[in-house]
Design an enzyme around this catalytic site. Structure first.
Site, PDB file in Angstrom:
ATOM      1  N   HIS A 182       0.825  -1.206   0.000  1.00 60.34           N
ATOM      2  CA  HIS A 182       0.000   0.000   0.000  1.00 60.34           C
ATOM      3  C   HIS A 182       0.861   1.259   0.000  1.00 60.34           C
ATOM      4  O   HIS A 182       2.046   1.243   0.360  1.00 60.34           O
ATOM      5  CB  HIS A 182      -0.910   0.017   1.226  1.00 60.34           C
ATOM      6  N   GLU A 232      -2.048  -7.145   7.807  1.00 65.74           N
ATOM      7  CA  GLU A 232      -0.719  -7.015   8.403  1.00 65.74           C
ATOM      8  C   GLU A 232      -0.710  -7.675   9.777  1.00 65.74           C
ATOM      9  O   GLU A 232      -1.766  -7.986  10.349  1.00 65.74           O
ATOM     10  CB  GLU A 232      -0.341  -5.529   8.498  1.00 65.74           C
TER      11      GLU A 232
END
Length: 469
Positions: A273, A349
């Site tokens: 990202h 994550e």
């Protein structure tokens, strides 16, 4: 009063990749003489270290029971002392540590059911004192690598075994029964596991399920949405299989030992990202803290990535982590390509626990011992109940397997985070967990891994940022 037969079980398991090609070894020893009574070893396909350790324990206890099948009835009472260098297995089976991971629960329950809990005790030993079982596990992994089965007649593991002394007479087994009870309770809970690991469209409500999930460093304060445990189905299925007594299907041969699959691979283009406000400050920002949006720089990076993929014209599908920074990055690419974005919980994550929002230096200052342990051992979780690298690897591997099956022969953009991307790369390379500390992944960087039907993987690109210049 019937006689008592005392045995020692030494067990070990290993994985070359964690998860990776794995095997276990176990040896049963006469507690009175130190004589080796039985050996067991097996290559079990791709698995984690912890799964292999538990499989070694199960094999050792099964072999001990097979030596004296009438123990406690017409035969002598049996007392088994288990010695392993896995702190996790010893502490969990002794009842001192909770069994949290869904893959471990059915294995612990299976081990606990082999012999009466009151007849088994557990002891942690250094690896140097567990050479016999360690050598057996490595022989099994070598055999699997070569496409063959381990054979006891060809084993030389006992040659490396240390000299043994008779087992001293021991008192009650302490809280071993408590560990067995918890294992059986875990098995019962696993049978009712929630369905998870499914893909759902952006905008749809994510299902909730118990268990750990993963994030990336974030500012302290607010809470992130409860993630779905993508391992729940696998854990429940394993528990059901062990409860029914059905044998596990042997894992397919992988690597050069298998017949090559030269068909079109599932190609994962791994896009980290774009930046958030926390990225330049190098703060832990996972899925256990806040869920930050892209910064202005991050939005520009996402737009540049979108233009890059539009020019290539190769991306056919887009799958994203559920966290906001990934969804925003994925949306920028999807709008440019005219594709929909699917969400997979397995791409989250790591959950960094109490370290969320802190810099590395701040964590070192506040939780120095915990940080040192975390850096040294992939089974160690961050302070405050975060996820270990081993737990993340199991979750990411499950997502990988699910997505490669769904998108065989297609090119898929996975928009995710540092740890999942590094994990996919190191698993493809069959590298140890410590290899993750030797990779650099910039914000909005691109990496690529191709997965073939025979189980082989090919890393084609790592940390490419040319599209941002």
């Amino acid at each position: 009063m019937s006689a008592v037969r005392r045995l020692v079980v030494e067990a070990d398991g290993g994985s070359r990749g964690n998860p990776g090609p794995a095997g276990y070894g176990a040896v049963v020893i006469d507690g009175a003489t130190g004589e080796t009574l039985a050996e067991a070893a097996e290559y079990i396909g791709v698995a984690t270290n912890n799964v292999a350790e538990y499989r070694g324990l199960i094999a050792g206890l099964t072999a001990a029971k097979a030596l004296f099948p009438d123990a406690g009835t017409t035969g002598p009472d049996l007392r088994v002392h288990v010695r392993m260098d896995s702190k996790l297995v010893v502490e969990q089976m002794s009842g001192r540590w909770k069994i949290k991971h869904p893959d471990m629960k059915p294995l612990a329950a299976r081990a606990a059911a082999i012999l009466p809990p009151s007849s088994v005790t557990y002891e942690w030993i250094p690896r140097a004192q567990n050479k016999h079982a360690d050598r057996l596990a490595n022989e099994a992994m070598d055999a699997g690598r070569d496409g063959r089965q381990w054979e006891a007649s060809a084993s030389t593991a006992e040659l490396d075994a240390p000299a043994r002394t008779p087992l001293p007479d021991r008192g009650p087994p302490g809280d071993a029964a408590a560990g067995a009870a918890k294992a059986r309770a875990a098995l019962a809970a696993a049978r009712g596991g929630a369905e998870a690991g499914t893909l759902f469209e952006v905008g749809a409500e994510a299902p909730e399920a118990p268990g750990p999930t993963a994030p990336e460093p974030t500012a302290p304060g607010s809470t992130a949405p409860e993630p779905t445990d993508v391992s729940a189905i696998a854990g429940a299925e394993a528990a059901a299989a062990s409860a029914s007594g059905s044998a596990a299907t042997p894992a397919p041969q992988v690597g050069w030992a298998a017949a090559p699959d030269l068909g079109a691979p599932a190609t994962f283009v791994l896009l980290r990202h774009g930046e958030t406000a926390l990225t330049p400050e190098k703060r832990f920002s996972g899925s256990g803290g806040t869920d930050p949006e892209l910064s202005a720089t991050g939005r520009d990076q996402a737009a540049r990535a979108a233009a890059h993929f539009a020019a290539l014209g190769t991306v056919q599908e887009i799958v994203s982590s559920p966290l906001r920074r990934c969804r925003e990055t994925a949306a920028a690419v999807a709008d440019r390509l005219g594709l929909e974005v699917r969400i997979d919980e397995g791409l989250r994550e790591t959950d960094f626990g109490a370290w969320e929002g802190l810099t590395f230096g701040e964590v070192r200052e506040r939780y120095g011992d915990d940080l040192t342990a975390w850096l040294a051992d992939p089974d160690t979780a961050p302070t405050g109940g975060g996820e270990s690298f081993t737990e993340v690897a199991a979750r990411v591997a499950a997502a990988r397997d699910r997505l490669t099956a769904r998108y065989a022969g297609r090119t898929v953009l996975l928009v995710t985070h540092v740890t999942p991307i590094k994990t996919l790369v190191r698993l493809a390379l069959e590298a140890p967990a410590q290899a993750m500390f030797r990779m650099e992944l910039s914000a909005a960087s691109i990496s690529t891994v191709a997965y073939y039907g025979d189980g082989n993987a090919s890393v084609r690109l790592l940390n490419d940022t040319s599209h941002l210049r």
